[in-house]
Design a protein around this motif. Structure first.
Motif, PDB file in Angstrom:
ATOM      1  N   ILE A  57      -1.545  25.310  36.489  1.00  0.00           N
ATOM      2  CA  ILE A  57      -0.856  25.489  35.213  1.00  0.00           C
ATOM      3  C   ILE A  57      -1.701  26.378  34.305  1.00  0.00           C
ATOM      4  N   TYR A  58      -1.078  27.421  33.770  1.00  0.00           N
ATOM      5  CA  TYR A  58      -1.724  28.297  32.788  1.00  0.00           C
ATOM      6  C   TYR A  58      -1.329  27.813  31.389  1.00  0.00           C
ATOM      7  N   VAL A  59      -2.325  27.453  30.579  1.00  0.00           N
ATOM      8  CA  VAL A  59      -2.074  26.939  29.231  1.00  0.00           C
ATOM      9  C   VAL A  59      -2.530  27.975  28.208  1.00  0.00           C
ATOM     10  N   LYS A  60      -1.633  28.346  27.313  1.00  0.00           N
ATOM     11  CA  LYS A  60      -1.948  29.298  26.239  1.00  0.00           C
ATOM     12  C   LYS A  60      -1.629  28.655  24.901  1.00  0.00           C
ATOM     13  N   THR A  61      -2.584  28.721  23.987  1.00  0.00           N
ATOM     14  CA  THR A  61      -2.431  28.063  22.693  1.00  0.00           C
ATOM     15  C   THR A  61      -2.449  29.063  21.551  1.00  0.00           C
ATOM     16  N   PHE A  62      -1.481  28.946  20.663  1.00  0.00           N
ATOM     17  CA  PHE A  62      -1.492  29.665  19.391  1.00  0.00           C
ATOM     18  C   PHE A  62      -1.609  28.632  18.278  1.00  0.00           C
ATOM     19  N   GLY A  63      -2.297  28.997  17.192  1.00  0.00           N
ATOM     20  CA  GLY A  63      -2.245  28.151  16.011  1.00  0.00           C
ATOM     21  C   GLY A  63      -3.533  27.485  15.617  1.00  0.00           C
ATOM     22  N   CYS A  64      -3.380  26.376  14.931  1.00  0.00           N
ATOM     23  CA  CYS A  64      -4.482  25.707  14.252  1.00  0.00           C
ATOM     24  C   CYS A  64      -5.237  24.785  15.197  1.00  0.00           C
ATOM     25  N   SER A  65      -6.257  24.134  14.667  1.00  0.00           N
ATOM     26  CA  SER A  65      -7.041  23.200  15.471  1.00  0.00           C
ATOM     27  C   SER A  65      -6.191  22.009  15.913  1.00  0.00           C
ATOM     28  N   HIS A  66      -5.196  21.638  15.119  1.00  0.00           N
ATOM     29  CA  HIS A  66      -4.292  20.557  15.527  1.00  0.00           C
ATOM     30  C   HIS A  66      -3.530  20.963  16.790  1.00  0.00           C
ATOM     31  N   ASN A  67      -3.061  22.202  16.836  1.00  0.00           N
ATOM     32  CA  ASN A  67      -2.403  22.718  18.033  1.00  0.00           C
ATOM     33  C   ASN A  67      -3.366  22.724  19.218  1.00  0.00           C
ATOM     34  N   GLN A  68      -4.616  23.105  18.942  1.00  0.00           N
ATOM     35  CA  GLN A  68      -5.608  23.133  20.015  1.00  0.00           C
ATOM     36  C   GLN A  68      -5.819  21.730  20.577  1.00  0.00           C
ATOM     37  N   ALA A  92      -1.000  31.414  38.345  1.00  0.00           N
ATOM     38  CA  ALA A  92      -0.487  30.093  37.996  1.00  0.00           C
ATOM     39  C   ALA A  92       0.919  29.890  38.552  1.00  0.00           C
ATOM     40  N   ASP A  93       1.246  28.626  38.830  1.00  0.00           N
ATOM     41  CA  ASP A  93       2.590  28.272  39.298  1.00  0.00           C
ATOM     42  C   ASP A  93       3.537  28.025  38.129  1.00  0.00           C
ATOM     43  N   LEU A  94       2.987  27.726  36.950  1.00  0.00           N
ATOM     44  CA  LEU A  94       3.809  27.486  35.756  1.00  0.00           C
ATOM     45  C   LEU A  94       2.989  27.841  34.528  1.00  0.00           C
ATOM     46  N   TRP A  95       3.683  28.351  33.504  1.00  0.00           N
ATOM     47  CA  TRP A  95       3.022  28.655  32.230  1.00  0.00           C
ATOM     48  C   TRP A  95       3.431  27.615  31.200  1.00  0.00           C
ATOM     49  N   LEU A  96       2.453  27.137  30.425  1.00  0.00           N
ATOM     50  CA  LEU A  96       2.682  26.218  29.307  1.00  0.00           C
ATOM     51  C   LEU A  96       2.175  26.897  28.045  1.00  0.00           C
ATOM     52  N   ILE A  97       3.077  27.235  27.132  1.00  0.00           N
ATOM     53  CA  ILE A  97       2.732  27.949  25.911  1.00  0.00           C
ATOM     54  C   ILE A  97       2.890  27.008  24.727  1.00  0.00           C
ATOM     55  N   PRO A 105       3.955  37.208  13.061  1.00  0.00           N
ATOM     56  CA  PRO A 105       3.184  37.760  14.179  1.00  0.00           C
ATOM     57  C   PRO A 105       2.864  36.750  15.265  1.00  0.00           C
ATOM     58  N   SER A 106       2.555  35.522  14.883  1.00  0.00           N
ATOM     59  CA  SER A 106       2.245  34.522  15.906  1.00  0.00           C
ATOM     60  C   SER A 106       3.481  34.201  16.732  1.00  0.00           C
ATOM     61  N   GLN A 107       4.642  34.145  16.083  1.00  0.00           N
ATOM     62  CA  GLN A 107       5.873  33.894  16.828  1.00  0.00           C
ATOM     63  C   GLN A 107       6.247  35.101  17.678  1.00  0.00           C
ATOM     64  N   SER A 108       5.963  36.297  17.177  1.00  0.00           N
ATOM     65  CA  SER A 108       6.226  37.511  17.961  1.00  0.00           C
ATOM     66  C   SER A 108       5.349  37.546  19.209  1.00  0.00           C
ATOM     67  N   ALA A 109       4.096  37.109  19.065  1.00  0.00           N
ATOM     68  CA  ALA A 109       3.202  37.054  20.223  1.00  0.00           C
ATOM     69  C   ALA A 109       3.735  36.071  21.255  1.00  0.00           C
ATOM     70  N   MET A 110       4.307  34.964  20.777  1.00  0.00           N
ATOM     71  CA  MET A 110       4.921  34.002  21.687  1.00  0.00           C
ATOM     72  C   MET A 110       6.095  34.629  22.428  1.00  0.00           C
ATOM     73  N   THR A 111       6.934  35.377  21.695  1.00  0.00           N
ATOM     74  CA  THR A 111       8.096  36.017  22.308  1.00  0.00           C
ATOM     75  C   THR A 111       7.673  37.010  23.386  1.00  0.00           C
ATOM     76  N   THR A 112       6.608  37.765  23.105  1.00  0.00           N
ATOM     77  CA  THR A 112       6.093  38.719  24.094  1.00  0.00           C
ATOM     78  C   THR A 112       5.622  38.005  25.343  1.00  0.00           C
ATOM     79  N   LEU A 113       4.936  36.890  25.156  1.00  0.00           N
ATOM     80  CA  LEU A 113       4.417  36.136  26.295  1.00  0.00           C
ATOM     81  C   LEU A 113       5.559  35.526  27.113  1.00  0.00           C
ATOM     82  N   ILE A 114       6.608  35.069  26.428  1.00  0.00           N
ATOM     83  CA  ILE A 114       7.765  34.525  27.138  1.00  0.00           C
ATOM     84  C   ILE A 114       8.404  35.609  27.998  1.00  0.00           C
TER      85      ILE A 114
END
Length: 626
Positions: A57-68, A92-97, A105-114
């Motif tokens: 599983i590939y895990v990618k995190t955006f955001g604050c320390s709470h998100n981390q 990876a067999d699956l991505w977890l974003i 911009p943070s949401q745009s980065a998510m859209t690009t990754l999707i």
């Protein structure tokens, strides 16, 4: 699309044995901090295809320390179930974003990754604030999503997604347990969420749509978690939430009560430090003296992140921030008066709708007056569904102009001037991004970069400050001052996890304030108090925002540091058996000259070849003579 309750059936959710993902002991798993290395990483063994619980599983995190923290909990559950967490998205067999909704911009980065994930034909699960706050988003169609209060069921969602099902799990429920398995990004740092949501109603805030109203963990549950992580060797505890100051107001208690209970459980040898998270001014005004007393405690960093957002009362009113500039000044002035060496970080939004030149001038004057060592400067981003999105906007060119001007004012200060020659106690928990320095923090959470062996990670030491930069200071460790604390006993499984180094991807945005205080928006290190540790970053901008906690460029006289953290067996054994604080000398050895080694090797090979030829020749001549 199938709902997960229908997919699993009633037996899978109640009375039918332990829920998926919780079949192994719920022990936190720690990994080594990420560092740059010239060595080629060994690829992990590939699992057999089709066997549940063996995929990567590939895990990618955006955001604050709470998100981390949420990502660490999700990674921990997946690892406990048998999945491998990888940093290689292609393998990876699956991505977890895990997403952030603070800014465009943070949401745009998510859209690009999707889009990248769909193009790679990978199964995908999207978690975090975006799906929770914008469930009907077009980009999320046909994708499995999981809400912020459902992270304890991530294994179920991943399992069903790998089977080809689309799962949506967004219902609100009780807070996730703090005792779930956890894979820490840095084994020395525990991010501890103390509450979710907030009591405010800022007109620009999108995060509350996702995190909701205030929900606090009990003091007993938080204290129990502190005891656990201290026993596991954690050296820094970050209290995290959308608004730390609002803690407990929903359960009949308050932040000072929590802080005093936690401090009472910290080791008396000051081996573990506490860092209090971001708090908005309204909710600490009535507790200033009590909080100041806690900040003076030797096991608590004398540092606090208090967002002001604007120096104009009229703008604060339009933001619905529920305090005045005068009240913000009272918070800062009181803490600086009562707490020696107090450091304040703050946030400012440039170009909020209706902000005039006079309003902006008041903000500039406030920054000039206090000369904050850390300021997260952000341009206003209208978020869909918020009242501010319907307000008349300031022209974008004017917003950028104000952002550049304020940044220039901020960068004109030298907050650490005068520290040269001083000796400060530092707590060392990280490796800088240059791979040369270790990162320590003073009692005031000032970042100190030292050249020292990796064995000093997780220790404290005295450091003499040799030079200062705009964003951090450089120092040398005083010989004989390193406090070595006995490491906790680890099981073989934990040691194996450390060697695998299954790390959660770095957070991509410093949304330290739930109301839009993020200073960067995509791939940069989280800024300021939420992530000062990754040092020596070059100046940059993120998504139109100015990153105002960038690190000083490398000095040209840097020496490659020794990574030989080994100690002699007898000394090490004695230290561990005694279980007491020891004193060791710090020695930085000179690196081996690789050219000399290569030439010596070639010379030896040549000599061996000549000897073999001589021996062969003598044998031939001897045979011929006979």
């Amino acid at each position: 699309m199938e709902d997960i309750e229908d997919v699993l059936g009633a037996a899978g959710l109640s009375g039918g044995g332990a829920p998926p993902g919780l079949r192994l002991p719920l022990a936190a798993v720690a990994v080594k901090p990420k560092r740059r290395s010239s060595r080629v990483a060994q690829a992990p063994p590939q699992p057999e295809a089709g066997i549940p619980g063996t995929q990567t599983i590939y895990v990618k995190t955006f955001g604050c320390s709470h998100n981390q923290s949420d990502s660490e909990y999700m990674s921990g559950q997946l690892s406990a179930f048998g999945y491998a967490i990888t940093e290689d998205p292609e393998g990876a067999d699956l991505w977890l974003i895990n997403t952030c909704t603070v800014k465009n911009p943070s949401q745009s980065a998510m859209t690009t990754l999707i889009s990248k994930c769909k193009n790679a034909n990978k199964p995908l699960v999207v978690a975090g604030c975006v799906p929770q706050g914008s469930q009907g988003l077009k980009e999320l169609e046909g994708i499995s999503i999981i809400g912020v209060q459902q992270i304890d069921r991530v294994v179920e969602v991943v399992e069903e997604t790998l089977k080809g099902h689309e799962v949506r799990l967004l219902s609100r429920k009780t807070l996730p347990s703090l005792d779930l398995p956890k894979v820490r990004k840095n084994k020395f740092i525990e991010i501890l969420p103390i509450n979710v949501g907030c009591l405010g109603a800022c007109t620009y805030c999108k995060t509350k749509h996702a995190r909701g109203h205030l929900g606090s963990y009990t003091i007993d549950s938080l204290v129990d978690r502190v005891k656990t992580v201290v026993s596991e060797g954690v050296r820094e505890i970050w209290l995290s939430s959308e608004d730390t100051g609002a803690y407990g107001r929903d359960i009949g208690t308050n932040l000072p009560n929590l802080l005093n209970a936690i401090v009472a459980e910290l080791p008396v040898d000051q081996s573990t430090m506490l860092r209090i998270g971001m708090t908005n001014p309204p909710f600490i005004l009535e507790h200033l003296k009590e909080i100041a007393a806690v900040l003076c405690h030797p096991c608590v960093y004398s540092f606090l992140h208090v967002p002001v957002q604007s120096g104009s009362d009229s703008v604060l009113k339009a933001m619905n921030r529920e305090y005045t500039v005068g009240e913000f000044r009272k918070v800062v002035d009181t803490l600086c008066e009562l707490v020696p060496g107090m450091q304040i970080a703050t946030d400012i939004i440039c170009g909020f709708p209706g902000e005039t030149d006079e309003d902006f001038s008041e903000t500039v004057n406030l920054v000039k007056e206090y000369q904050f060592p850390q300021v997260h400067i952000s341009q206003f981003y209208p978020r869909p569904g918020t009242p501010a999105a319907r307000m008349k906007k300031v022209p974008s060119n004017e917003v950028k102009k104000r952002s550049r001007e304020l940044t220039s004012v901020f960068e004109s200060f030298s907050p650490y001037q005068g520290m040269e020659g001083k000796v400060e106690k530092i707590w060392i928990t990280e490796i800088a991004s240059d791979g040369v320095h270790l990162v320590g923090h003073t009692k005031g959470y000032i970042q100190v970069l030292v050249t020292a062996p990796d064995s000093m990670l997780g220790t404290s030491a005295d450091a003499k400050i040799t030079s200062v930069g705009r964003w951090s200071v450089f120092g040398v460790v005083v010989e004989g001052s390193v406090a070595v604390i006995e490491a906790p006993i680890q099981t073989s499984a934990e040691l194996q996890e450390e060697h695998v180094q299954n790390q959660v991807e770095e957070a991509g945005c410093c949304a330290t304030d739930s109301c839009g205080a993020c200073a960067c928006s995509n791939e940069a290190q989280p800024c300021g108090p939420d992530r000062c540790g990754d040092a020596l970053r070059a100046p940059q901008t993120c998504g139109g925002d100015v990153v105002t906690t960038r690190q000083e460029a490398l000095q040209p006289t840097l020496v490659r540091r020794s990574v030989d953290g080994t100690t002699k067996g007898s000394d090490s054994t004695a230290a561990h058996s005694a279980g007491k604080e020891q004193r060791v000398e710090v020695v930085t050895r000179r690196g081996v000259d690789i050219d000399t080694v290569l030439w010596c090797g070639l010379a030896a090979s040549f000599a061996v070849t000549v000897a073999l030829l001589a021996l062969l020749t003598s044998k031939i001549l001897s045979t011929t003579s006979h």
